[in-house]
Design a protein around this motif. Structure first.
Motif, PDB file in Angstrom:
ATOM      1  N   ILE A   1      -4.919  -9.257  -0.435  1.00  0.00           N
ATOM      2  CA  ILE A   1      -4.233 -10.566   0.328  1.00  0.00           C
ATOM      3  C   ILE A   1      -4.390  -9.903   2.679  1.00  0.00           C
ATOM      4  CG2 ILE A   1      -3.421 -12.507   1.617  1.00  0.00           C
ATOM      5  CD1 ILE A   1      -3.658 -13.413  -1.088  1.00  0.00           C
ATOM      6  N   ALA A   2      -2.488  -9.459   2.199  1.00  0.00           N
ATOM      7  CA  ALA A   2      -3.056  -8.456   3.555  1.00  0.00           C
ATOM      8  C   ALA A   2      -3.245  -8.021   4.179  1.00  0.00           C
ATOM      9  CB  ALA A   2      -1.458  -7.855   3.085  1.00  0.00           C
TER      10      ALA A   2
ATOM     11  N   ALA B   1       1.780  -8.478  -6.796  1.00  0.00           N
ATOM     12  CA  ALA B   1       1.869  -7.502  -5.455  1.00  0.00           C
ATOM     13  C   ALA B   1       0.688  -6.881  -5.636  1.00  0.00           C
ATOM     14  CB  ALA B   1       2.742  -5.941  -6.416  1.00  0.00           C
ATOM     15  N   TRP B   2      -0.297  -6.346  -6.302  1.00  0.00           N
ATOM     16  CA  TRP B   2      -2.140  -6.837  -5.927  1.00  0.00           C
ATOM     17  C   TRP B   2      -2.450  -7.400  -5.217  1.00  0.00           C
ATOM     18  CZ3 TRP B   2      -6.204  -9.700  -7.651  1.00  0.00           C
ATOM     19  CH2 TRP B   2      -7.589  -8.470  -7.113  1.00  0.00           C
TER      20      TRP B   2
ATOM     21  N   ARG C   1       0.874   6.120  -0.736  1.00  0.00           N
ATOM     22  CA  ARG C   1       1.993   6.860   0.768  1.00  0.00           C
ATOM     23  C   ARG C   1       2.556   5.442   1.152  1.00  0.00           C
ATOM     24  NH1 ARG C   1       0.004   6.016   5.759  1.00  0.00           N
ATOM     25  NH2 ARG C   1      -2.062   5.508   4.900  1.00  0.00           N
ATOM     26  N   ARG C   2       1.601   4.963   1.577  1.00  0.00           N
ATOM     27  CA  ARG C   2       1.766   2.953   1.469  1.00  0.00           C
ATOM     28  C   ARG C   2       2.337   2.411   1.224  1.00  0.00           C
ATOM     29  NH1 ARG C   2      -1.892  -0.228   1.657  1.00  0.00           N
ATOM     30  NH2 ARG C   2      -3.437   0.340   0.095  1.00  0.00           N
ATOM     31  N   ARG C   3       2.847   2.002   0.134  1.00  0.00           N
ATOM     32  CA  ARG C   3       3.537   0.744  -0.416  1.00  0.00           C
ATOM     33  C   ARG C   3       4.860   1.564  -1.506  1.00  0.00           C
ATOM     34  NH1 ARG C   3      -1.448  -2.218  -4.406  1.00  0.00           N
ATOM     35  NH2 ARG C   3       0.440  -2.855  -4.697  1.00  0.00           N
ATOM     36  N   GLY C   4       4.064   2.890  -2.889  1.00  0.00           N
ATOM     37  CA  GLY C   4       5.896   3.618  -2.056  1.00  0.00           C
ATOM     38  C   GLY C   4       5.395   4.255  -3.766  1.00  0.00           C
ATOM     39  N   PRO C   5       6.291   5.246  -4.347  1.00  0.00           N
ATOM     40  CA  PRO C   5       5.644   5.445  -5.533  1.00  0.00           C
ATOM     41  C   PRO C   5       5.737   5.363  -7.410  1.00  0.00           C
ATOM     42  CG  PRO C   5       7.965   6.262  -4.373  1.00  0.00           C
ATOM     43  CD  PRO C   5       8.017   5.355  -3.845  1.00  0.00           C
TER      44      PRO C   5
ATOM     45  N   PRO D   1      -2.991  -4.196 -17.288  1.00  0.00           N
ATOM     46  CA  PRO D   1      -3.634  -4.500 -15.561  1.00  0.00           C
ATOM     47  C   PRO D   1      -2.355  -2.977 -14.449  1.00  0.00           C
ATOM     48  CG  PRO D   1      -2.727  -6.468 -16.847  1.00  0.00           C
ATOM     49  CD  PRO D   1      -2.529  -5.238 -17.807  1.00  0.00           C
ATOM     50  N   LYS D   2      -3.426  -2.502 -13.881  1.00  0.00           N
ATOM     51  CA  LYS D   2      -2.817  -0.919 -13.849  1.00  0.00           C
ATOM     52  C   LYS D   2      -1.462  -1.406 -12.626  1.00  0.00           C
ATOM     53  CE  LYS D   2      -7.343  -0.243 -13.242  1.00  0.00           C
ATOM     54  NZ  LYS D   2      -8.965  -0.033 -13.212  1.00  0.00           N
TER      55      LYS D   2
END
Length: 323
Positions: free
Chosen positions: A226-227, A220-221, A68-72, A214-215
Motif C-alpha cells: 500500500i505504501a 506487513a506485506w 535493504r529497505r525493510r530490514g534483515p 506465506p513468505k
C-alpha cells in the motif's frame, strides 16, 4: 511443504520436470565462495553483477532491495546468508560496472530455501560442498532449470539427502502490451489503506492456492505494498473488488508483476487479465526498462493469457525440495 523463495516465482507447478544434465563432474580445482551475513558486504561484491542481468536476476534484485529497505528479518527471524563466487573484495578490484569478476551468487532468507543465479556443474558442486561442510541445511533450492537440477544432485550426493523436482516456472518479459479485448466491465484502481484487510485475506488465500507458506506476515506485506502503490484492484461497476495484480518496486530498471490473484468463485471472467494489463501499462509508463512475470507452466490458460497480452518467454526456472 514447498521450499519457498521470498518474492520469487509466484505460480508453482507440480509436474514432471525438464530434462537435466548428466551427473556433474568433480571440480578439478577448488572453486572459492565468499559467504557473508553482511548485506552491505554482499552488495559491494555482487551489486554490479546482479544489476548487469536485471531480467535473469529479478528475484535476488527485489529480495535484496526489500532487505535493504525493510530490514534483515522481513522474511523470517533468522539473519539471511549470502554468497559470492569470484570477484574482488571491496576496494581491491578495477571497479568494473558490469560485475565481470563475479561468476555467481546465492542468498537464503531462513526459513526459506536457497536461491542461486546460474552456475556450472562444477560451481554448483563446490557450493554444495561449502555449505554442507559449514553445517547449513535448508528445505530446497530455486534457480534456473539447469542450475537447480545440478545443485540438487550435488546436495543429495554431499548430504545423503533425497530431492525431487517440486515446481516449474517460466519467466516472461513484456515486449508489446496488448490489453485483452473485450475488457470486463469495471475499472482498475490502486489499493489504499481502506483495502488492507482485503489484501491480507487475499494474500493468505493466494499463498494457500500455490501451496506455499506465506513468505512474510500478511499485514506487513499489505502495508508495504500500500505504501508504494504496489497492488492494483479490479472492481466491478458497483465497486466490488474482484481481482488483484501487484508489482515489485523498480530495481535496476526492472519491475516484476506479482502476485496476480482472483478468488475462486470469480475466475474465468477476465478480471485477472485486465488487472495484469493495467499494472503492466503503469510499469511501462513509470519508465521501467523491463516488465517481467513468472507463470505456472502447468496452467496453459494463464500462459496463453500472458502471451496474448504481450509477454514473451525468457527462461525456465525450477524448485527442488529436499527431504
Amino acid at each position: 511443504m514447498r521450499p519457498d523463495i521470498p518474492d520469487g516465482p509466484d505460480s508453482p507447478e507440480r509436474a514432471d520436470g525438464p530434462d537435466v544434465l548428466d551427473s556433474p563432474a568433480r571440480p578439478q580445482a577448488p572453486v572459492g565462495w565468499h559467504l557473508t551475513r553482511d548485506l552491505d558486504d554482499f552488495l559491494d561484491r555482487a551489486g554490479d553483477f546482479l544489476a548487469s542481468r536485471p531480467a535473469l536476476h529479478t528475484v535476488p534484485l527485489t529480495v535484496v532491495d526489500s532487505l535493504r529497505r525493510r530490514g534483515p528479518h522481513v522474511y523470517g527471524d533468522e539473519d539471511p546468508v549470502f554468497g559470492v563466487l569470484g570477484g574482488d573484495a571491496p576496494g581491491d578490484g578495477d571497479g568494473d560496472a558490469d560485475g565481470d569478476g563475479v561468476r555467481g551468487v546465492f542468498f537464503r532468507t531462513p526459513p526459506h530455501g536457497i536461491y542461486l543465479t546460474s552456475l556450472t556443474e562444477e560451481e554448483a558442486d563446490a557450493l554444495a560442498a561449502t555449505l554442507a561442510a559449514a553445517g547449513h541445511r535448508f528445505p530446497g533450492v530455486s534457480a534456473d532449470r539447469d542450475t537447480a537440477a545440478a545443485f540438487a544432485r550435488a546436495w543429495s550426493r554431499r548430504t545423503d539427502t533425497a530431492s525431487r523436482l517440486a515446481l516449474r516456472q517460466r519467466l516472461y518479459r513484456l515486449e508489446e502490451l496488448t490489453p485483452p479485448e473485450p475488457a470486463p466491465a469495471g475499472r482498475a484502481r490502486v489499493a489504499a489503506a481502506a483495502d488492507r484487510d482485503l489484501l491480507v485475506r487475499w494474500y493468505g488465500e493466494f499463498s494457500a492456492q500455490v501451496g506455499a507458506h506465506p513468505k512474510q506476515d500478511g499485514g506487513a506485506w499489505a502495508d508495504s505494498r500500500i505504501a508504494y502503490g504496489g497492488i492494483t484492484l479490479w472492481e466491478t461497476p458497483d465497486g466490488a473488488p474482484v481481482a488483484m495484480a501487484g508489482v515489485t518496486l523498480e530495481v535496476a530498471g526492472q519491475i516484476r508483476v506479482a502476485p496476480v490473484y482472483t478468488p475462486a468463485g470469480l475466475r474465468g471472467r477476465g478480471y485477472a487479465g485486465a488487472a495484469t494489463a493495467e499494472v503492466s501499462r503503469a510499469a511501462l509508463a513509470s519508465g521501467a526498462a523491463e516488465v517481467l512475470l513468472f507463470t505456472d507452466l502447468s496452467n496453459p490458460t494463464s500462459n496463453g493469457l500472458y502471451q496474448r497480452i504481450g509477454y514473451r518467454p525468457v527462461a525456465d526456472f525450477a524448485v527442488h525440495e529436499f527431504t
